[in-house]
Design an enzyme around this catalytic site. Structure first.
Site, PDB file in Angstrom:
ATOM      1  N   SER A 138      38.146 -36.387  23.046  1.00 50.93           N
ATOM      2  CA  SER A 138      38.509 -35.742  24.334  1.00 50.93           C
ATOM      3  C   SER A 138      37.972 -36.711  25.386  1.00 50.93           C
ATOM      4  CB  SER A 138      38.779 -34.612  24.521  1.00 50.93           C
ATOM      5  OG  SER A 138      39.507 -34.361  25.715  1.00 50.93           O
ATOM      6  N   TYR A 151      36.787 -25.472  25.477  1.00 47.93           N
ATOM      7  CA  TYR A 151      37.154 -26.622  24.709  1.00 47.93           C
ATOM      8  C   TYR A 151      36.522 -27.610  24.759  1.00 47.93           C
ATOM      9  CZ  TYR A 151      40.370 -30.412  23.886  1.00 47.93           C
ATOM     10  OH  TYR A 151      41.071 -31.414  23.545  1.00 47.93           O
TER      11      TYR A 151
END
Ligand code: NJP
Length: 237
Positions: A138, A151
């Site tokens: 990400s 996350y």
């Protein structure tokens, strides 16, 4: 052509788009998802005329299940050229509201799953002196955001894992890279794909194109990392 790829998290979203692009290239596929939905992906691909597709309802965080899936894939297709660690969960909450069980779950899928996937294919790839391991990480594996502590921490971990593994295995002809997208219109973090408010976000196919590019680079070349954003996203450079 004539390659074999494992794609995790192919029930929907980015993984499903990656599966379709590989199938269109003639790549044989082992597709992994933790729910029954994975078999639907296989059915849809077969209906499109792609027949070298195996589906496995497997949890990426479960080493035994993943090892068994790799063994069955080798039995069926004889080789594994590419592993795409795509399965992941989006989890966004303030730290004080995050339970230890939630923390563990997101780490199990996003980090332990990537480790177990790579570990499961390495003996075969090392023996063949060839292979490509791509992880969908990400943009928040590179910078932080509020309410993203769990996350973001998993994606920083994945960057560290992949960078280290890349150095460990390049002498065996194995390439390890990450794809780091910004906002992609999928089912991520309990969203629904195709919502009008996400029309300017990247599409799952955009990320699949990057995977194909990374996987099909000439063998002497390693693309370490691809970072992609929708134009509307204000990304700190
Ligand atoms: O999400 P979604 P994406 N074992 O929810 C599977 C990263 N990313 O496609 O298990 C095996 O539509 C699940 O299938 P099932 C993100 O971190 C995204 O957007 O059957 N599979 C489904 O196929 C992730 O790493 C954005 O329910 C498991 C898939 O994972 C990757 O992109 C931004 C599993 C999730 O599909 C794909 O996410 C970014 C398990 N234990 C990074 N748990 C974004 N969308 O904006 C889940 O920076 N799955």
């Amino acid at each position: 052509k004539n390659q074999v790829a494992i794609v995790t998290g192919a029930s929907r979203g980015i993984g499903k788009a990656i599966a379709l692009k590989f199938a269109e290239q003639g790549t044989k596929l082992a597709l992994i998802g933790s729910s029954e939905e994975i078999h639907q992906t296989g059915k849809e691909l077969r209906e499109k005329g792609f027949h070298h597709i195996e589906t496995f309802q497997v949890d990426v965080a479960n080493e035994e299940q993943m090892n068994d899936m790799v063994a069955k894939t080798l039995e069926k297709f004889g080789q594994i050229d590419i592993l795409v660690n795509n399965a992941g969960i989006g989890f966004f909450k303030p730290v004080e509201e995050t339970t230890v069980d939630e923390w563990k779950k997101v780490f199990e899928v996003n980090v332990q799953g990537v480790f177990i996937g790579a570990k499961a294919v390495l003996p075969h790839m090392k023996a063949r002196k060839s292979g490509t391991i791509i992880t969908i990480s990400s943009d928040v594996g590179r910078y932080t955001i509020p309410n993203g502590s769990a996350y973001t921490a998993t994606k920083y971990a994945v960057q560290g894992f992949s960078g280290s593994l890349a150095q460990e295995v390049r002498e065996y002809g194995i390439r390890v890279g990450t794809i780091n997208p910004g906002m992609v219109d999928t089912y991520f973090a309990n969203s629904v794909q195709g919502l009008p408010e996400k029309q300017d976000w990247m599409k799952a196919e955009d990320i699949a194109d990057a995977v194909i590019y990374m996987a099909s680079a000439p063998k002497h070349m390693l693309i370490d990392e691809i970072v992609l954003h929708p134009l509307i996203q204000n990304y700190p450079i």
